[in-house]
Design a protein around this motif. Structure first.
Motif, PDB file in Angstrom:
ATOM      1  N   LYS A 116       0.835  -1.202   0.000  1.00 44.76           N
ATOM      2  CA  LYS A 116       0.000   0.000   0.000  1.00 44.76           C
ATOM      3  C   LYS A 116       0.868   1.249   0.000  1.00 44.76           C
ATOM      4  O   LYS A 116       0.553   2.238  -0.700  1.00 44.76           O
ATOM      5  CB  LYS A 116      -0.930  -0.004   1.213  1.00 44.76           C
ATOM      6  CG  LYS A 116      -1.976   1.103   1.154  1.00 44.76           C
ATOM      7  CD  LYS A 116      -2.999   0.967   2.268  1.00 44.76           C
ATOM      8  CE  LYS A 116      -4.057   2.061   2.146  1.00 44.76           C
ATOM      9  NZ  LYS A 116      -5.072   1.967   3.218  1.00 44.76           N
TER      10      LYS A 116
ATOM     11  N   GLY B   8       2.099   1.881  -3.326  1.00 44.99           N
ATOM     12  CA  GLY B   8       1.057   2.189  -4.298  1.00 44.99           C
ATOM     13  C   GLY B   8       0.646   1.021  -5.172  1.00 44.99           C
ATOM     14  O   GLY B   8      -0.014   1.208  -6.202  1.00 44.99           O
TER      15      GLY B   8
ATOM     16  N   LYS C  35      -4.623  -0.460  -3.359  1.00 41.30           N
ATOM     17  CA  LYS C  35      -5.334   0.710  -2.857  1.00 41.30           C
ATOM     18  C   LYS C  35      -6.051   0.437  -1.543  1.00 41.30           C
ATOM     19  O   LYS C  35      -6.179   1.305  -0.701  1.00 41.30           O
ATOM     20  CB  LYS C  35      -6.335   1.177  -3.912  1.00 41.30           C
ATOM     21  CG  LYS C  35      -5.685   1.692  -5.187  1.00 41.30           C
ATOM     22  CD  LYS C  35      -6.735   2.130  -6.192  1.00 41.30           C
ATOM     23  CE  LYS C  35      -6.078   2.622  -7.487  1.00 41.30           C
ATOM     24  NZ  LYS C  35      -7.109   3.019  -8.496  1.00 41.30           N
TER      25      LYS C  35
ATOM     26  N   GLU D 280      -4.524  -5.308  -8.705  1.00 41.00           N
ATOM     27  CA  GLU D 280      -4.120  -5.202  -7.300  1.00 41.00           C
ATOM     28  C   GLU D 280      -3.843  -6.571  -6.689  1.00 41.00           C
ATOM     29  O   GLU D 280      -3.117  -6.661  -5.688  1.00 41.00           O
ATOM     30  CB  GLU D 280      -5.216  -4.512  -6.487  1.00 41.00           C
ATOM     31  CG  GLU D 280      -5.351  -3.025  -6.706  1.00 41.00           C
ATOM     32  CD  GLU D 280      -6.402  -2.426  -5.795  1.00 41.00           C
ATOM     33  OE1 GLU D 280      -6.105  -2.223  -4.600  1.00 41.00           O
ATOM     34  OE2 GLU D 280      -7.527  -2.172  -6.262  1.00 41.00           O
TER      35      GLU D 280
END
Length: 201
Positions: A61, A64, A67, A76
């Motif tokens: 996180k 980046g 999220k 992700e």
């Protein structure tokens, strides 16, 4: 009801499923295993399957790469799933080897195959419910253990069925997945454990 359904996703988080499977194994196994070894395995697995992934999530996180904890997009999911596969490989190489506890070894091999399947789907922009994958894998492992040790765990299996239904309802309620993604997750968790049964049953 809204808070209850949302909390189910956290109470029965995929990170907790491996340690639940291991605790169940040690509680039902008729083999004599010294308590010192059991505790050493449990603490090692707790660090690798729960604490380390949480720390890695915060790292991702910060960088980046993700999220939120929900990993809403397939992109992700890639880094967390890759890291999960690495963690499981470490487990089967160092913590749970086939010469020590063959049932748990193949349980984690099944979990590795499931994680790799979810990772492959993520590369193709296809989501599968990791929650359902994890709980379905544990459910199949419990069934196999009941046959392997000739024990009656019908109450446990009934409870697991209720938990699976609750998790599915929770994931639908928070709009994290649709029915197709839930069913895909179930098969990804269930089938590897089923295929691996002949190697240790």
């Amino acid at each position: 009801m809204n808070h209850l359904l949302r909390s189910i996703s956290f109470i029965f988080h995929p990170l907790l499923m491996p340690i639940i499977g291991v605790i169940f194994y040690f509680s039902k196994s008729p083999r004599f295993i010294p308590k010192e070894i059991i505790w050493a395995k449990l603490i090692s697995l707790l660090i690798l399957t729960v604490i380390l992934p949480i720390l890695l999530y915060f790292l991702l996180k910060t960088l980046g790469k993700v999220k939120s904890i929900y990993l809403e997009t397939t992109s992700e999911r890639i880094f967390p799933l890759v890291l999960n596969c690495i963690v499981i490989i470490i487990i089967v190489k160092r913590i749970i080897t086939p010469t020590q506890i063959i049932e748990l070894y193949y349980f984690f091999i099944g979990a590795l195959i499931s994680s790799m399947a979810c990772l492959t789907l993520a590369f193709f922009k296809i989501k599968a419910s990791i929650h359902m994958t994890a709980v379905a894998g544990v459910f199949m492992f419990f069934i196999a253990l009941s046959i392997h040790f000739s024990i009656n765990i019908s109450g446990t299996l009934a409870l697991m069925s209720i938990i699976m239904g609750a998790i599915a309802s929770s994931r639908l309620h928070v709009k994290a997945h649709n029915y197709k993604e839930l069913i895909t997750g179930i098969f990804i968790g269930f089938i590897p454990q089923l295929i691996l049964i002949p190697y240790w049953l």
